[in-house]
Design an enzyme around this catalytic site. Structure first.
Site, PDB file in Angstrom:
ATOM      1  N   HIS A 106      32.617  40.966  40.403  1.00 30.87           N
ATOM      2  CA  HIS A 106      33.964  41.254  40.912  1.00 30.87           C
ATOM      3  C   HIS A 106      34.737  39.955  41.141  1.00 30.87           C
ATOM      4  CE1 HIS A 106      36.785  43.557  43.697  1.00 30.87           C
ATOM      5  NE2 HIS A 106      37.035  42.302  44.022  1.00 30.87           N
ATOM      6  N   GLU A 107      34.102  39.025  41.846  1.00 33.24           N
ATOM      7  CA  GLU A 107      34.775  37.769  42.150  1.00 33.24           C
ATOM      8  C   GLU A 107      34.908  36.885  40.905  1.00 33.24           C
ATOM      9  OE1 GLU A 107      36.222  37.835  44.757  1.00 33.24           O
ATOM     10  OE2 GLU A 107      35.097  39.342  45.871  1.00 33.24           O
ATOM     11  N   HIS A 121      38.022  37.902  39.065  1.00 34.25           N
ATOM     12  CA  HIS A 121      39.220  37.288  39.655  1.00 34.25           C
ATOM     13  C   HIS A 121      39.368  35.842  39.167  1.00 34.25           C
ATOM     14  CE1 HIS A 121      40.382  40.455  42.357  1.00 34.25           C
ATOM     15  NE2 HIS A 121      39.296  40.386  43.111  1.00 34.25           N
TER      16      HIS A 121
END
Length: 261
Positions: free
Chosen positions: A58-59, A62
């Site tokens: 997820h990170e 980003h």
């Protein structure tokens, strides 16, 4: 290309992440084969490790999107190595999300990578950076539920099936909660570039409390003893999972196995 300004070491996968992947693989095998004397222990370790893997991805989504949008600083910060220890707030990014899973079976998101927004031009790029994380959870949910909606469960041990169902529930809750237009969450980051400066200034003081507000609402007692935000939220989650072939019975069994104590 912006990636040319990041060194190879900035993009090398961290041994920490590889270790977490190894734990996921070994405990997944133990869950599948019934190797552990206590299946709940194997399921707990498998789901927790897989959940942390999804948080890292997820990170990473980003950071990788920010890199290609102009923020070359993410490489030097270690965000491209998938190492959770490099996140801005390891407590918010890893510890609290795991605790939320244990406490209530909810995939609550956490704040992690710091993007230098001043390096990025264009509102669409800012929105895409914010959306990239929860879209990863959507993809993870699709992968977890694939055996269910492809009707490919023949030969899959029940414990492993229940663990996948619970992991899918976590990913769906993470995606839904992340996309909420609440200050401090990714959903607000998607719409923020399109808001006026006046609205942004008014909302900014509430950003640090967005996640706490969501947490409080989900654990709030029923209104008039009947309506519950938590109940309504999980009704929606289970409706989505049913559309993906996962029954509430399967995800509930997975949660029960996940908490053997």
């Amino acid at each position: 290309m912006t990636t040319a300004t990041t060194s190879r070491s900035d993009r090398r996968i961290s041994p920490v992440f590889l270790g977490i992947l190894a734990v996921t693989a070994v405990t997944g095998w133990a869950t599948w084969t019934g190797f552990a004397e206590q299946p709940g222990v194997a399921v707990f370790l498998f789901v927790t490790a897989a959940w942390i893997v999804s948080l890292c991805l997820h990170e990473y989504a980003h950071a990788r999107t920010a890199l290609h949008s102009g923020d070359i600083s993410v490489g030097a910060k270690g965000y491209l190595t998938l190492n959770p220890m490099k996140y801005t707030h390891a407590l918010l990014s890893i510890v609290l999300p795991v605790l939320f899973v244990i406490m209530g079976g909810i995939g609550l998101p956490g704040g992690a990578v710091f993007i230098e927004r001043g390096r990025i031009r264009g509102r669409w790029r800012h929105s895409l950076i914010s959306a990239a994380g929860p879209l990863t959870n959507v993809l993870f949910a699709v992968v977890c539920t694939a055996p269910f909606w492809l009707d490919a469960l023949d030969g899959v041990p029940s414990d492993f099936r229940y663990a996948l169902a619970f992991l899918a529930l976590l990913q769906v809750t993470a995606a839904i909660l992340n996309f909420l237009p609440v200050p401090g969450l990714d959903g607000y980051g998607v719409i923020e570039p399109w808001l006026s400066d006046k609205v942004k200034r008014q909302v900014e003081p509430f950003a640090p409390f967005g996640l706490l507000l969501v947490f409080a609402l989900l654990w709030a007692p029923p209104i008039n003893g009947t309506f519950s935000i938590n109940g309504a939220f999980f009704d929606m989650i289970h409706a989505i999972l049913r559309g993906l072939g996962v029954s509430e019975w399967e995800s509930s069994n997975g949660y029960s196995l996940y908490r053997p104590w």
